[in-house]
Scaffold this active site. Structure first.
Site, PDB file in Angstrom:
ATOM      1  N   ALA A 287       0.843  -1.204   0.000  1.00  0.00           N
ATOM      2  CA  ALA A 287       0.000   0.000   0.000  1.00  0.00           C
ATOM      3  C   ALA A 287       0.869   1.242   0.000  1.00  0.00           C
ATOM      4  O   ALA A 287       1.787   1.361   0.812  1.00  0.00           O
ATOM      5  CB  ALA A 287      -0.918   0.005   1.221  1.00  0.00           C
TER       6      ALA A 287
ATOM      7  N   THR B  15      11.078   0.592  -4.100  1.00  0.00           N
ATOM      8  CA  THR B  15      11.329   1.024  -5.475  1.00  0.00           C
ATOM      9  C   THR B  15      12.809   1.353  -5.709  1.00  0.00           C
ATOM     10  O   THR B  15      13.526   1.725  -4.777  1.00  0.00           O
ATOM     11  CB  THR B  15      10.490   2.290  -5.764  1.00  0.00           C
TER      12      THR B  15
ATOM     13  N   GLU C 282      13.659   3.942  -7.153  1.00  0.00           N
ATOM     14  CA  GLU C 282      13.788   5.410  -7.151  1.00  0.00           C
ATOM     15  C   GLU C 282      14.484   5.938  -5.909  1.00  0.00           C
ATOM     16  O   GLU C 282      14.947   7.079  -5.893  1.00  0.00           O
ATOM     17  CB  GLU C 282      12.409   6.077  -7.306  1.00  0.00           C
TER      18      GLU C 282
ATOM     19  N   TYR D   7       7.876  11.527  -3.620  1.00  0.00           N
ATOM     20  CA  TYR D   7       7.548  10.083  -3.615  1.00  0.00           C
ATOM     21  C   TYR D   7       8.759   9.256  -3.211  1.00  0.00           C
ATOM     22  O   TYR D   7       8.697   8.448  -2.286  1.00  0.00           O
ATOM     23  CB  TYR D   7       7.047   9.649  -5.008  1.00  0.00           C
ATOM     24  N   SER D   8       9.890   9.451  -3.906  1.00  0.00           N
ATOM     25  CA  SER D   8      11.041   8.584  -3.620  1.00  0.00           C
ATOM     26  C   SER D   8      11.611   8.876  -2.226  1.00  0.00           C
ATOM     27  O   SER D   8      12.095   7.966  -1.550  1.00  0.00           O
ATOM     28  CB  SER D   8      12.110   8.692  -4.702  1.00  0.00           C
ATOM     29  N   ALA D   9      11.488  10.141  -1.774  1.00  0.00           N
ATOM     30  CA  ALA D   9      11.946  10.457  -0.410  1.00  0.00           C
ATOM     31  C   ALA D   9      11.084   9.727   0.617  1.00  0.00           C
ATOM     32  O   ALA D   9      11.581   9.213   1.624  1.00  0.00           O
ATOM     33  CB  ALA D   9      11.898  11.962  -0.170  1.00  0.00           C
TER      34      ALA D   9
ATOM     35  N   LYS E  14       9.453   6.879   0.123  1.00  0.00           N
ATOM     36  CA  LYS E  14       9.767   5.438   0.063  1.00  0.00           C
ATOM     37  C   LYS E  14      11.129   5.181   0.730  1.00  0.00           C
ATOM     38  O   LYS E  14      11.301   4.194   1.439  1.00  0.00           O
ATOM     39  CB  LYS E  14       9.784   4.938  -1.389  1.00  0.00           C
TER      40      LYS E  14
ATOM     41  N   ASN F  17      10.644  -0.054 -12.918  1.00  0.00           N
ATOM     42  CA  ASN F  17       9.297   0.251 -13.438  1.00  0.00           C
ATOM     43  C   ASN F  17       8.553  -0.997 -13.889  1.00  0.00           C
ATOM     44  O   ASN F  17       9.064  -1.753 -14.718  1.00  0.00           O
ATOM     45  CB  ASN F  17       9.404   1.179 -14.652  1.00  0.00           C
TER      46      ASN F  17
ATOM     47  N   LYS G 228       0.091   6.410 -15.225  1.00  0.00           N
ATOM     48  CA  LYS G 228       1.460   5.984 -15.480  1.00  0.00           C
ATOM     49  C   LYS G 228       1.668   5.911 -16.993  1.00  0.00           C
ATOM     50  O   LYS G 228       0.714   5.670 -17.764  1.00  0.00           O
ATOM     51  CB  LYS G 228       1.729   4.619 -14.839  1.00  0.00           C
TER      52      LYS G 228
HETATM   53  P1  NAD Z   1      -0.904   1.604  -6.943  1.00  0.00           P
HETATM   54  O1  NAD Z   1      -0.960   3.084  -6.762  1.00  0.00           O
HETATM   55  O2  NAD Z   1      -1.435   1.000  -8.187  1.00  0.00           O
HETATM   56  O3  NAD Z   1      -1.680   0.898  -5.733  1.00  0.00           O
HETATM   57  C1  NAD Z   1      -1.553   1.329  -4.406  1.00  0.00           C
HETATM   58  C2  NAD Z   1      -2.654   0.645  -3.583  1.00  0.00           C
HETATM   59  O4  NAD Z   1      -2.508   1.071  -2.216  1.00  0.00           O
HETATM   60  C3  NAD Z   1      -4.068   1.036  -4.023  1.00  0.00           C
HETATM   61  O5  NAD Z   1      -4.896  -0.112  -4.066  1.00  0.00           O
HETATM   62  C4  NAD Z   1      -4.536   2.001  -2.924  1.00  0.00           C
HETATM   63  O6  NAD Z   1      -5.944   1.968  -2.722  1.00  0.00           O
HETATM   64  C5  NAD Z   1      -3.782   1.448  -1.706  1.00  0.00           C
HETATM   65  N1  NAD Z   1      -3.583   2.472  -0.677  1.00  0.00           N
HETATM   66  C6  NAD Z   1      -3.107   3.734  -0.855  1.00  0.00           C
HETATM   67  N2  NAD Z   1      -3.112   4.394   0.319  1.00  0.00           N
HETATM   68  C7  NAD Z   1      -3.564   3.534   1.263  1.00  0.00           C
HETATM   69  C8  NAD Z   1      -3.780   3.624   2.664  1.00  0.00           C
HETATM   70  N3  NAD Z   1      -3.529   4.765   3.320  1.00  0.00           N
HETATM   71  N4  NAD Z   1      -4.238   2.539   3.322  1.00  0.00           N
HETATM   72  C9  NAD Z   1      -4.502   1.386   2.654  1.00  0.00           C
HETATM   73  N5  NAD Z   1      -4.349   1.251   1.325  1.00  0.00           N
HETATM   74  C10 NAD Z   1      -3.878   2.304   0.631  1.00  0.00           C
HETATM   75  O7  NAD Z   1       0.611   1.213  -6.698  1.00  0.00           O
HETATM   76  P2  NAD Z   1       1.519   0.125  -7.436  1.00  0.00           P
HETATM   77  O8  NAD Z   1       2.086   0.720  -8.647  1.00  0.00           O
HETATM   78  O9  NAD Z   1       0.783  -1.146  -7.498  1.00  0.00           O
HETATM   79  O10 NAD Z   1       2.703   0.006  -6.362  1.00  0.00           O
HETATM   80  C11 NAD Z   1       2.600  -0.881  -5.258  1.00  0.00           C
HETATM   81  C12 NAD Z   1       3.856  -0.777  -4.422  1.00  0.00           C
HETATM   82  O11 NAD Z   1       4.982  -1.140  -5.209  1.00  0.00           O
HETATM   83  C13 NAD Z   1       4.137   0.625  -3.889  1.00  0.00           C
HETATM   84  O12 NAD Z   1       4.648   0.506  -2.584  1.00  0.00           O
HETATM   85  C14 NAD Z   1       5.188   1.186  -4.835  1.00  0.00           C
HETATM   86  O13 NAD Z   1       6.016   2.116  -4.185  1.00  0.00           O
HETATM   87  C15 NAD Z   1       5.938  -0.086  -5.195  1.00  0.00           C
HETATM   88  N6  NAD Z   1       6.598  -0.099  -6.521  1.00  0.00           N
HETATM   89  C16 NAD Z   1       5.890   0.221  -7.646  1.00  0.00           C
HETATM   90  C17 NAD Z   1       6.502   0.146  -8.896  1.00  0.00           C
HETATM   91  C18 NAD Z   1       5.762   0.466 -10.185  1.00  0.00           C
HETATM   92  O14 NAD Z   1       6.372   0.486 -11.253  1.00  0.00           O
HETATM   93  N7  NAD Z   1       4.456   0.696 -10.160  1.00  0.00           N
HETATM   94  C19 NAD Z   1       7.851  -0.250  -8.991  1.00  0.00           C
HETATM   95  C20 NAD Z   1       8.546  -0.553  -7.817  1.00  0.00           C
HETATM   96  C21 NAD Z   1       7.899  -0.482  -6.591  1.00  0.00           C
HETATM   97  O1  DAU Z   2      11.050   2.973 -10.952  1.00  0.00           O
HETATM   98  C1  DAU Z   2       9.968   2.493 -10.212  1.00  0.00           C
HETATM   99  C2  DAU Z   2       8.869   3.537 -10.189  1.00  0.00           C
HETATM  100  O2  DAU Z   2       8.301   3.558 -11.481  1.00  0.00           O
HETATM  101  C3  DAU Z   2       7.810   3.270  -9.129  1.00  0.00           C
HETATM  102  O3  DAU Z   2       8.380   3.324  -7.854  1.00  0.00           O
HETATM  103  C4  DAU Z   2       6.673   4.284  -9.229  1.00  0.00           C
HETATM  104  O4  DAU Z   2       5.634   3.964  -8.318  1.00  0.00           O
HETATM  105  C5  DAU Z   2       6.127   4.248 -10.644  1.00  0.00           C
HETATM  106  O5  DAU Z   2       5.137   5.243 -10.780  1.00  0.00           O
HETATM  107  C6  DAU Z   2       7.236   4.457 -11.675  1.00  0.00           C
HETATM  108  O6  DAU Z   2       7.740   5.816 -11.602  1.00  0.00           O
HETATM  109  P1  DAU Z   2       8.087   6.676 -12.930  1.00  0.00           P
HETATM  110  O7  DAU Z   2       8.004   8.097 -12.576  1.00  0.00           O
HETATM  111  O8  DAU Z   2       9.320   6.176 -13.571  1.00  0.00           O
HETATM  112  O9  DAU Z   2       6.832   6.223 -13.866  1.00  0.00           O
HETATM  113  P2  DAU Z   2       5.864   7.060 -14.835  1.00  0.00           P
HETATM  114  O10 DAU Z   2       5.034   6.053 -15.551  1.00  0.00           O
HETATM  115  O11 DAU Z   2       5.162   8.157 -14.118  1.00  0.00           O
HETATM  116  O12 DAU Z   2       6.874   7.724 -15.851  1.00  0.00           O
HETATM  117  C7  DAU Z   2       7.765   6.939 -16.638  1.00  0.00           C
HETATM  118  C8  DAU Z   2       8.627   7.888 -17.450  1.00  0.00           C
HETATM  119  O13 DAU Z   2       7.796   8.542 -18.437  1.00  0.00           O
HETATM  120  C9  DAU Z   2       9.248   9.008 -16.630  1.00  0.00           C
HETATM  121  O14 DAU Z   2      10.539   9.302 -17.151  1.00  0.00           O
HETATM  122  C10 DAU Z   2       8.326  10.202 -16.865  1.00  0.00           C
HETATM  123  C11 DAU Z   2       7.808   9.966 -18.277  1.00  0.00           C
HETATM  124  N1  DAU Z   2       6.420  10.450 -18.526  1.00  0.00           N
HETATM  125  C12 DAU Z   2       5.440  10.057 -17.672  1.00  0.00           C
HETATM  126  C13 DAU Z   2       4.136  10.469 -17.867  1.00  0.00           C
HETATM  127  C14 DAU Z   2       3.033  10.047 -16.912  1.00  0.00           C
HETATM  128  C15 DAU Z   2       6.143  11.255 -19.624  1.00  0.00           C
HETATM  129  O15 DAU Z   2       7.033  11.588 -20.422  1.00  0.00           O
HETATM  130  N2  DAU Z   2       4.849  11.662 -19.817  1.00  0.00           N
HETATM  131  C16 DAU Z   2       3.833  11.324 -18.978  1.00  0.00           C
HETATM  132  O16 DAU Z   2       2.668  11.762 -19.196  1.00  0.00           O
END
Ligand code: NAD
Ligand code: DAU
Length: 349
Positions: free
Chosen positions: A82, A130, A132, A155-157, A159, A184, A194
């Site tokens: 979460a 992550t 990040e 965000y990254s701070a 995490k 990612n 995203k």
């Molecule tokens: P997401 O935003 O799709 O999902 C987050 C979930 O957490 C949602 O279901 C939301 O309802 C729930 N949530 C948010 N705040 C909450 C709270 N206060 N209490 C209970 N539930 C809550 O996120 P994601 O992309 O699936 O990422 C999941 C985890 O993996 C995160 O911790 C993120 O930092 C990490 N992560 C994501 C990526 C990526 O590329 N998406 C990569 C590496 C790590």
């Molecule tokens: O590296 C892991 C991370 O990847 C996770 O921890 C984060 O939760 C996840 O959101 C993701 O972060 P990014 O910032 O890398 O993902 P995003 O999809 O937002 O953006 C990917 C790249 O694309 C980034 O360099 C920014 C760029 N971008 C993004 C959006 C939404 C664009 O150029 N245009 C856009 O509209």
């Protein structure tokens, strides 16, 4: 075995829940989720009737509720996903990231510490983090588990801070923790804020494709089911207190990835090649935009035998197919507040 998965209604969490409830029918899986804009129970409708699946609506920032839940259910393990996860939202609303990602994580650690204090053996607090947290790379090199933390966005701070608390609870109180830092993810059920699902949705509607800056930033993309497989492996086999990096060894400059996405999606929509590339629009860069992420996952590969199962070409085909075959899902999640979000985020870029 009773496992609490937090954030199980989100993108990665739903894949982890699906994997655990189907692969381990003798485990009881509790999905705790607040159902923010990013949480969607539709993501789990194929498994939510299984007898070992339980949904708990709740907020990890509510410490009283979390304490009572842990006392009642006496979980054996926690897989904590979460979070507030979108970098752009963290730039406009940083406090929400501190509350959920930092305070929420500490609440869970306190509850786990309290119920496991006399019996920490065979218990596990798995914190999903992550890449990040490591900041940004130049043209060369990779993030290893030894790379110093250097986060640049709120965000990254947040995490990074939560990772530090997890390690501190291990070292100070003996909470049995494990952490992974992943690159990612892409695949089905990702919220269309995203890059990849946003661009597929915009291509579908012939809307501009907003590329930040010059489109030269590099990300290392991993299919989400490969991340879920790594979490499964690390949860069951990773030694106490360890950290593992997870990544696809699959670096793409944003603009190159976007062109592949345009080509694949045009083909599947039956449009002439080049149609969607015309939608590419360069917009103001993201503040503090990290240039390059690239993960060295050799520790995980050598110690636990994990490797990604999908080539990117196959993964991106599967992903585009999924979004085009599930347009109802996309339409549902982009109704409501989505238009307001889009206007706020992209209106003045
Ligand atoms: P997401 O935003 O799709 O999902 C987050 C979930 O957490 C949602 O279901 C939301 O309802 C729930 N949530 C948010 N705040 C909450 C709270 N206060 N209490 C209970 N539930 C809550 O996120 P994601 O992309 O699936 O990422 C999941 C985890 O993996 C995160 O911790 C993120 O930092 C990490 N992560 C994501 C990526 C990526 O590329 N998406 C990569 C590496 C790590
Ligand atoms: O590296 C892991 C991370 O990847 C996770 O921890 C984060 O939760 C996840 O959101 C993701 O972060 P990014 O910032 O890398 O993902 P995003 O999809 O937002 O953006 C990917 C790249 O694309 C980034 O360099 C920014 C760029 N971008 C993004 C959006 C939404 C664009 O150029 N245009 C856009 O509209």
């Amino acid at each position: 075995m009773k496992i609490l998965i937090t954030g199980g209604a989100g993108f990665i969490g739903s894949h982890v829940v699906r994997r655990f409830v189907t692969k381990y029918p003798d485990y009881q899986i509790y999905n705790l989720d607040k159902l923010t804009y990013a949480g969607n129970l539709e993501n789990l409708k194929d498994v939510d009737k299984l007898p070992n699946y339980h949904f708990v609506l709740g907020d990890i920032t509510d410490d009283t509720f979390i304490k009572q839940l842990f006392e009642k259910e006496q979980f054996d393990g926690v897989i904590h996903l979460a979070a507030e996860s979108h970098v752009d939202r963290s730039i406009t609303h940083p406090n929400e990231f501190v509350m959920t990602n930092v305070v929420g994580t500490v609440n869970l650690l306190n509850a786990a510490k309290s119920i496991w204090k006399d019996h920490p053996e065979r218990k596990r607090f798995y914190h999903v983090s992550t890449d990040e947290v490591y900041g940004t790379l130049g043209e060369t090199g990779f993030f290893t588990e030894e790379t110093a933390y250097d986060p640049h966005s709120p965000y990254s701070a947040s995490k990074a801070s939560s990772d530090h608390f997890v390690r501190a609870y291990h070292d100070t109180y003996g909470v049995p923790v494990i952490i992974s830092n992943c690159s990612n993810n892409y695949g089905p059920f990702q919220f269309p804020e995203k890059l990849i699902p946003l661009f597929i949705n915009n291509i579908r509607h012939n809307k501009p494709l907003p590329v930040y800056g010059k489109g030269v930033n590099v990300r290392d993309w991993l299919f989400v089911e490969d991340h879920a497989a790594a979490i499964d492996l690390i949860y069951h086999q990773g030694p106490d207190g360890e950290t593992y990096n997870i990544g696809g060894h699959n670096e793409w400059k944003n603009i190159d990835l976007i062109k592949v996405l345009c080509k694949v999606t045009d083909k599947k929509l039956g449009r002439p090649e080049g149609t969607s590339e015309k939608l590419i629009t360069y917009v103001t860069d993201r503040a503090g935009h990290d240039l390059r992420y690239a993960i060295d996952s050799s520790k995980l590969q050598k110690e636990l035998g994990w490797k990604p199962s999908l080539q990117f070409e196959e993964g991106i085909e599967k992903t585009v197919d999924w979004y085009l075959n599930n347009q109802g899902w996309l339409d549902n999640v982009t109704s409501g507040n989505y238009q307001k979000y889009y206007e706020e985020m992209y209106g003045n870029r």
